[in-house]
Design a protein around this motif. Structure first.
Motif, mmCIF file in Angstrom:
data_model
loop_
_atom_site.group_PDB
_atom_site.id
_atom_site.type_symbol
_atom_site.label_atom_id
_atom_site.label_comp_id
_atom_site.label_asym_id
_atom_site.label_seq_id
_atom_site.Cartn_x
_atom_site.Cartn_y
_atom_site.Cartn_z
ATOM 1 N N LYS A 129 -5.373 4.053 5.611
ATOM 2 C CA LYS A 129 -4.779 4.062 4.278
ATOM 3 C C LYS A 129 -3.847 5.246 4.027
ATOM 4 C CE LYS A 129 -8.278 1.165 2.148
ATOM 5 N NZ LYS A 129 -9.315 0.996 1.106
ATOM 6 N N ASP A 130 -3.946 6.284 4.877
ATOM 7 C CA ASP A 130 -3.052 7.433 4.705
ATOM 8 C C ASP A 130 -1.776 7.314 5.531
ATOM 9 O OD1 ASP A 130 -4.009 7.785 7.242
ATOM 10 O OD2 ASP A 130 -4.754 9.837 6.929
ATOM 11 N N GLY A 131 -1.566 6.137 6.146
ATOM 12 C CA GLY A 131 -0.354 5.929 6.914
ATOM 13 C C GLY A 131 -0.463 6.326 8.365
ATOM 14 N N THR A 132 -1.644 6.696 8.808
ATOM 15 C CA THR A 132 -1.859 6.970 10.243
ATOM 16 C C THR A 132 -2.430 5.715 10.903
ATOM 17 O OG1 THR A 132 -4.092 7.817 9.847
ATOM 18 C CG2 THR A 132 -2.275 9.418 9.836
ATOM 19 N N LEU A 133 -2.360 5.676 12.229
ATOM 20 C CA LEU A 133 -2.836 4.510 12.954
ATOM 21 C C LEU A 133 -4.328 4.638 13.244
ATOM 22 C CD1 LEU A 133 0.186 4.062 13.076
ATOM 23 C CD2 LEU A 133 -0.051 3.330 15.459
ATOM 24 N N ASN A 134 -5.046 3.510 13.247
ATOM 25 C CA ASN A 134 -6.499 3.519 13.430
ATOM 26 C C ASN A 134 -6.892 3.183 14.868
ATOM 27 O OD1 ASN A 134 -6.341 0.722 13.720
ATOM 28 N ND2 ASN A 134 -6.925 0.325 11.596
ATOM 29 N N GLU A 135 -8.177 2.904 15.066
ATOM 30 C CA GLU A 135 -8.719 2.675 16.412
ATOM 31 C C GLU A 135 -8.118 1.462 17.102
ATOM 32 O OE1 GLU A 135 -11.257 0.485 13.426
ATOM 33 O OE2 GLU A 135 -10.339 2.473 13.587
ATOM 34 N N TRP A 146 0.837 -1.192 0.000
ATOM 35 C CA TRP A 146 0.000 0.000 0.000
ATOM 36 C C TRP A 146 0.876 1.248 0.000
ATOM 37 C CZ3 TRP A 146 -5.012 0.627 -0.883
ATOM 38 C CH2 TRP A 146 -5.548 1.904 -0.686
ATOM 39 N N CYS A 147 0.574 2.160 -0.945
ATOM 40 C CA CYS A 147 1.328 3.420 -1.030
ATOM 41 C C CYS A 147 0.503 4.526 -0.357
ATOM 42 C CB CYS A 147 1.601 3.775 -2.491
ATOM 43 S SG CYS A 147 2.359 5.408 -2.701
ATOM 44 N N PRO A 148 0.922 4.999 0.828
ATOM 45 C CA PRO A 148 0.172 6.057 1.507
ATOM 46 C C PRO A 148 0.178 7.387 0.765
ATOM 47 C CG PRO A 148 1.613 4.902 3.051
ATOM 48 C CD PRO A 148 2.020 4.495 1.671
ATOM 49 N N ALA A 149 1.151 7.573 -0.129
ATOM 50 C CA ALA A 149 1.214 8.838 -0.876
ATOM 51 C C ALA A 149 0.132 8.897 -1.953
ATOM 52 C CB ALA A 149 2.592 9.016 -1.498
ATOM 53 N N SER A 150 -0.011 7.815 -2.730
ATOM 54 C CA SER A 150 -1.010 7.799 -3.799
ATOM 55 C C SER A 150 -2.329 7.176 -3.346
ATOM 56 C CB SER A 150 -0.471 7.028 -5.007
ATOM 57 O OG SER A 150 -0.155 5.694 -4.644
ATOM 58 N N LEU A 151 -2.355 6.688 -2.068
ATOM 59 C CA LEU A 151 -3.565 6.068 -1.509
ATOM 60 C C LEU A 151 -4.062 4.936 -2.392
ATOM 61 C CD1 LEU A 151 -5.510 9.216 -0.232
ATOM 62 C CD2 LEU A 151 -4.072 7.643 1.078
ATOM 63 N N SER A 152 -3.113 4.106 -2.812
ATOM 64 C CA SER A 152 -3.470 3.004 -3.707
ATOM 65 C C SER A 152 -2.553 1.818 -3.469
ATOM 66 C CB SER A 152 -3.346 3.446 -5.163
ATOM 67 O OG SER A 152 -3.603 2.371 -6.041
ATOM 68 N N ALA A 153 -3.076 0.646 -3.795
ATOM 69 C CA ALA A 153 -2.238 -0.546 -3.825
ATOM 70 C C ALA A 153 -1.294 -0.446 -5.012
ATOM 71 C CB ALA A 153 -3.102 -1.792 -3.940
ATOM 72 N N VAL A 154 -0.120 -1.022 -4.862
ATOM 73 C CA VAL A 154 0.828 -1.110 -5.989
ATOM 74 C C VAL A 154 1.323 -2.545 -6.066
ATOM 75 C CG1 VAL A 154 1.556 1.305 -5.917
ATOM 76 C CG2 VAL A 154 2.761 -0.355 -4.516
ATOM 77 N N SER A 155 1.714 -2.963 -7.263
ATOM 78 C CA SER A 155 2.148 -4.348 -7.442
ATOM 79 C C SER A 155 3.572 -4.530 -6.928
ATOM 80 C CB SER A 155 2.079 -4.730 -8.918
ATOM 81 O OG SER A 155 3.149 -4.145 -9.621
ATOM 82 N N ASP A 156 3.962 -5.792 -6.766
ATOM 83 C CA ASP A 156 5.326 -6.089 -6.330
ATOM 84 C C ASP A 156 6.351 -5.455 -7.260
ATOM 85 O OD1 ASP A 156 4.314 -7.593 -4.282
ATOM 86 O OD2 ASP A 156 4.529 -9.516 -5.306
ATOM 87 N N LEU A 157 6.026 -5.397 -8.553
ATOM 88 C CA LEU A 157 6.976 -4.884 -9.531
ATOM 89 C C LEU A 157 7.128 -3.368 -9.452
ATOM 90 C CD1 LEU A 157 6.071 -7.063 -12.618
ATOM 91 C CD2 LEU A 157 7.743 -7.493 -10.830
ATOM 92 N N GLU A 158 6.201 -2.718 -8.770
ATOM 93 C CA GLU A 158 6.278 -1.267 -8.628
ATOM 94 C C GLU A 158 6.884 -0.868 -7.290
ATOM 95 O OE1 GLU A 158 2.541 0.542 -10.975
ATOM 96 O OE2 GLU A 158 2.037 -1.065 -9.588
ATOM 97 N N VAL A 159 7.535 -1.826 -6.658
ATOM 98 C CA VAL A 159 8.173 -1.587 -5.368
ATOM 99 C C VAL A 159 9.681 -1.690 -5.551
ATOM 100 C CG1 VAL A 159 8.467 -2.437 -3.020
ATOM 101 C CG2 VAL A 159 6.208 -2.425 -4.061
ATOM 102 N N GLU A 160 10.368 -0.662 -5.113
ATOM 103 C CA GLU A 160 11.825 -0.618 -5.227
ATOM 104 C C GLU A 160 12.442 -0.735 -3.843
ATOM 105 O OE1 GLU A 160 15.348 2.468 -6.755
ATOM 106 O OE2 GLU A 160 13.238 3.072 -6.752
ATOM 107 N N SER A 161 13.326 -1.701 -3.691
ATOM 108 C CA SER A 161 13.976 -1.922 -2.405
ATOM 109 C C SER A 161 15.176 -0.985 -2.254
ATOM 110 C CB SER A 161 14.432 -3.379 -2.297
ATOM 111 O OG SER A 161 14.949 -3.639 -1.021
ATOM 112 N N LYS A 162 15.201 -0.239 -1.141
ATOM 113 C CA LYS A 162 16.298 0.694 -0.889
ATOM 114 C C LYS A 162 16.971 0.371 0.438
ATOM 115 C CE LYS A 162 14.330 4.686 -3.346
ATOM 116 N NZ LYS A 162 13.951 6.120 -3.221
#
Length: 909
Positions: free
Chosen positions: A303-309, A181-197
């Motif tokens: 989904k925005d990267g904050t913690l829930n209840e 989950w990308c909190p910046a774009s508020l969307s799921a992204v595939s494994d291939l769209e993930v870059e390991s740093k």
């Protein structure tokens, strides 16, 4: 001959010429494909650049390579199609528009989906053509009448068809799984769209107390905030340290939840303490263990990267703020044992540029294994597609094996909305993971299907998510040609011939295209995949926005012209798939390598002007082809060299050796044609205009120039079109559509070429000797060429007119032996031929020797001083490194100059 024969201007102006031909090609639809053309099909669909983009050097490089292939095959008589288009780039467009809305104090949710999409389409219409216009500036010979956009109605229809077909075959499913989950774009992204740093972080060690009060176990984690969602602690079943604890329970600090200790072989006993906290809703490995051991899945993240209840007192805090606060609270309550510095890999969203969060979410997925298995069959049984270079075949194969199910839903609005409708009824009026849905091509069809299954008293609500951009891009090679309809374009041009792309998207795009095409068309979508390297900066580093080291191709085009940039990019390729480094001065926006290509264009321009000025208004057509029986020695030589070049160029291009082809053209045009052949025939052109020799020279010049322009056209299309139009005096044809030269093997004479190498080397040596002896250009000299080899003497005898003419020789003696007394000469050696120029009466030898000796003495003094300085420990140990290096370079240069002067003195026998 008409007095109004057009002539080339004295100077080549790329800006005017290139714009003129780009407009003419498009206006006359020179590159429009015709399915009825009889030639063998050759087609390329260009990798669609994002509609948000502007031309960067990677685009320019890729476009050059594609266009060389397209223009070459078009001129070879193939039925060609270069199909252009752009990608809607969901996340990139959202990023731009969300930023604009944020500046206005709004979000897309404030304006709603319909208004947001209106704004997106408006933005696309205003800005989306930028990249297309820039591609045209590169001279890309595409059929712009067939330009496609991934949100075109035709392509959208293909996307819906593909989705429905996969769903009905059980290859698309909806489920609640852990996604990136990308909190910046508020969307799921595939494994291939993930870059390991690799990042510098910490490894925190905490106490988790046993529920029975008998002690605690120690766990280590890089993400302390996730402990709020822990539902277990795992150990390796073979780890003797913890075997007695398996089956007991712990009390989760801060939360108070009782969680089990269990055994799982996934645990690495060597990592941390060997005890692993398990958060099934926030880690891929924990997700697997949670399923195996029936653990609860507790999501603590919004989904925005904050913690829930579920995060208790930390609710509403950003994940990284919560991390600090959780650690602080654990420390206050005595649970923190220690903190270690720890460098580890963190997954980042390739689009959002922030760390992704593994998040439990209901999404749409494609079952990859059946698709990848079919693509592997094509590869293993038919070597399809063929990768160039071949080393990328293994990379492609490995990716097909490793691919997991593909999450294709994105929580965005710009894109292809998922063709699924949720069935809302009086008893089921909320969309949940269990809400029934209908997959259909459109809402009317969905309503009809839903009413048949659930009765009349229902309403439908379409899934708000859109499909991953790569889903539509995966269909690109055949959807752009009309699939799912059986169009003439699809029948004629599919499968396509070559995909030209970078290695970095083999897994993003190439594999998805082969899997989709294999399933929907039962064919691999392209025969060859030509993988090119990267364009690196002047320091050999990869260009990137973050490094701020990109080079704007439009600046280089403005300074040097499109052809110069194209030729540089192609010529620098050492081999298929190799990276290239582009020399560039960022302060002045100058490039030595592109300037060299502009100089090459000027050289060709000036040579063409000379040829046309000496054709007496004739064209290659009116002059005709030279009679083979009437060719002189240099005519036969240049024709042999030319047809060798044709053979060589065709072979290189057919095998994707585009860089080698470009270098060969450069060497022939600059060296053989301009520097030698034109010089060799000048005296024939200046004689009586009625002589047969002059006519043969004109015919040969016109023939070689005409056909060399054809050879060069795919690489430098604008200047060649301009020269060719003037040379042929045509107004209703285009060089771009002329036949590519075919080698006349009967004209190729390797023995003649070898002989001519001796002639050229002899002339070059004599010219150098004249320069060394400082003989004035207008002074004619006597020359003695001595060789004991009878064959060499015969070659030199046949070339007497050329040697005399180009070396300013009045008397030429070719002899097997030198006379005993020949006086003072300056001499050089060409293979086994000795070349001598008697100096008596031509120059003041004593004066020249004195001048050379004086210069040598000066340089030797400099060598002595520099050597003394560099052998002084006080200087070497104390001086800055750059000063020492400068002195070393000066010494090497001085030694080289001294060697040259001694050689010159030696030659003055």
């Amino acid at each position: 001959m008409s007095a109004n024969v057009p002539e080339l201007p004295t100077q080549y102006d790329p800006k005017t010429t290139e714009a003129k031909w780009q407009e003419a090609w498009e206006t006359h639809q020179v590159f429009k494909a015709d399915t009825n053309h009889p030639g063998t099909p050759y087609s390329i669909v260009i990798p669609p650049p994002n509609v948000t983009g502007s031309l960067h050097m990677g685009h320019a490089f890729e476009d050059c390579l594609m266009d060389v292939l397209m223009r070459y095959h078009r001129m070879c008589g193939h039925n060609t199609l270069c199909l252009p288009g752009t990608d809607h780039a969901s996340i990139a467009v959202h990023t731009i528009l969300d930023r604009q809305l944020k500046a206005e104090g709004k979000t897309r949710y404030d304006m709603g989906r319909e208004k947001f999409l209106e704004k997106a389409w408006q933005w696309k219409e205003e800005s989306g053509g930028t990249i297309v216009n820039q591609l045209k500036r590169m001279g890309l010979s595409a059929d712009w009448s067939r330009e496609r956009f991934t949100l075109d109605e035709g392509l959208s229809k293909a996307v819906r068809k593909a989705f429905i077909q996969l769903y009905e075959a059980g290859l698309i499913y909806r489920g609640n799984y852990l996604v990136n989950w990308c909190p910046a774009s508020l969307s799921a992204v595939s494994d291939l769209e993930v870059e390991s740093k690799e990042v510098d972080g910490h490894l925190w060690h905490f106490r988790y107390p046993l529920t029975d009060g008998t002690g605690y176990i120690e766990v280590a984690t890089t993400r302390p905030e996730t402990m709020l969602g822990d539902t277990g602690v795992a150990v390796n079943p073979n780890d003797k340290r913890y075997q007695s604890l398996i089956g007991k329970t712990l009390t989760l600090p801060l939360v108070g939840r009782e969680i089990p200790i269990f055994a799982d072989e996934l645990v690495d006993p060597e990592f941390g303490t060997g005890c692993v906290k398990v958060t099934p809703a926030h880690d891929p490995n924990d997700f697997e263990m949670g399923n195996r051991h029936n653990l609860p899945f507790i999501n603590i993240m919004n989904k925005d990267g904050t913690l829930n209840e579920n995060a208790g007192i930390f609710q509403g805090q950003d994940r990284y703020v919560a991390r600090k606060n959780v650690v602080k609270k654990l420390e206050e309550e005595g649970y923190l044992i220690k903190v270690e510095e720890y460098r580890h890999a963190v997954p980042y969203s390739d689009r959002g540029k922030v760390p992704v969060e593994p998040l439990l979410s209901t999404q749409w997925f494609v079952k990859i294994e059946p698709l990848s298995k079919k693509a592997l069959t094509f590869l293993d049984e038919y070597n399809s597609p063929r990768f160039v270079p071949d080393r990328w075949t293994k990379v492609y194969r490995d990716w097909l094996i490793k691919l997991k199910d593909w999450c294709i839903s994105r929580q965005l609005w710009w894109g292809h909305q998922i063709p699924a409708w949720y069935v809302i009824s009086e008893t089921n009026n909320e969309i949940t993971d269990h809400t029934p849905f209908i997959v259909a091509d459109n809402e009317d069809e969905a309503i009809k299907k839903a009413q048949e299954q659930y009765g009349e008293n229902i309403t439908l609500e379409q899934d708000p998510d859109v499909l991953d951009t790569w889903f539509s891009s995966g269909l690109w090679p055949f959807s752009t040609l009309g699939w799912p309809e059986n169009t003439e374009d699809l029948t004629r041009y599919y499968p396509t011939s070559t995909l030209v792309t970078g290695f970095d998207i083999i897994f993003f795009w190439v594999a998805r295209m082969t899997m989709m095409a294999g399933y929907f068309t039962d064919q691999i979508p392209f025969k060859d995949v030509y993988i090119h390297g990267l364009v690196r900066d002047e320091n050999g580093k990869k260009m990137s926005k973050s490094a701020n080291n990109g080079i704007d191709p439009l600046i280089l085009i403005k300074n040097y012209g499109t052809d110069a940039l194209r030729y540089t990019l192609i010529k620098e390729v050492a081999g298929a798939g190799q990276d290239i480094s582009l020399q560039y001065n960022r302060k002045t926006d100058e490039s030595e390598s592109v300037e060299a290509s502009r100089n090459f264009a000027n050289k060709l321009w000036n040579a063409a002007r000379f040829v046309m000025m000496n054709l007496q208004g004739n064209t290659p057509k009116t002059l005709g082809v030279p009679d083979r029986e009437k060719l002189e020695l240099c005519d036969r030589w240049i024709l042999s060299r030319f047809h060798q070049l044709v053979q060589q160029t065709r072979n290189y291009v057919e095998n994707y050796g585009l860089g080698e082809a470009a270098k060969g053209l450069y060497e022939f045009i600059w060296g053989d044609f301009c520097d030698w052949y034109i010089e060799l025939v000048k005296t024939r052109l200046w004689k009586d205009s009625n002589t047969e020799s002059r006519l043969v020279a004109q015919q040969t010049l016109a023939y070689v120039l005409d056909n060399t322009l054809r050879l060069l056209h795919p690489f430098m299309p604008h200047i060649t079109e301009e020269i060719w139009q003037t040379l042929t005096q045509t107004s209703d044809q285009f060089l771009a559509l002329q036949a590519y030269p075919i080698a006349d093997t009967q004209a190729i004479d390797p023995q003649l070429e070898t002989s001519f190498d001796l002639i050229i080397a002899t002339i070059r040596t004599l010219r150098n000797l004249r320069a060394e002896a400082e003989i004035k250009p207008g002074v004619k000299v006597s020359v003695i060429l001595q060789s004991e080899n009878e064959h060499e003497r015969a070659i030199l005898e046949s070339a007497q007119p050329y040697i005399k003419d180009l070396s300013k020789v009045e008397q030429l003696t070719i002899t097997p032996q030198l006379e005993a007394e020949i006086g003072q000469v300056i001499a050089g050696v060409v293979g086994t031929v000795q070349a001598l120029i008697p100096l008596s009466g031509i120059i003041d030898i004593a004066n020249l020797r004195g001048k050379l000796e004086k210069n040598l003495a000066k340089i030797e003094a400099e060598i002595k001083s520099l050597s003394s300085r560099l052998s002084n420990p006080g200087f070497v140990n104390k001086a800055p490194q750059e000063i020492i290096q400068g002195a070393q370079e000066s010494l090497a240069e001085a030694q080289k100059q001294a060697e040259i002067l001694r050689e010159r003195l030696h030659r003055l026998k």
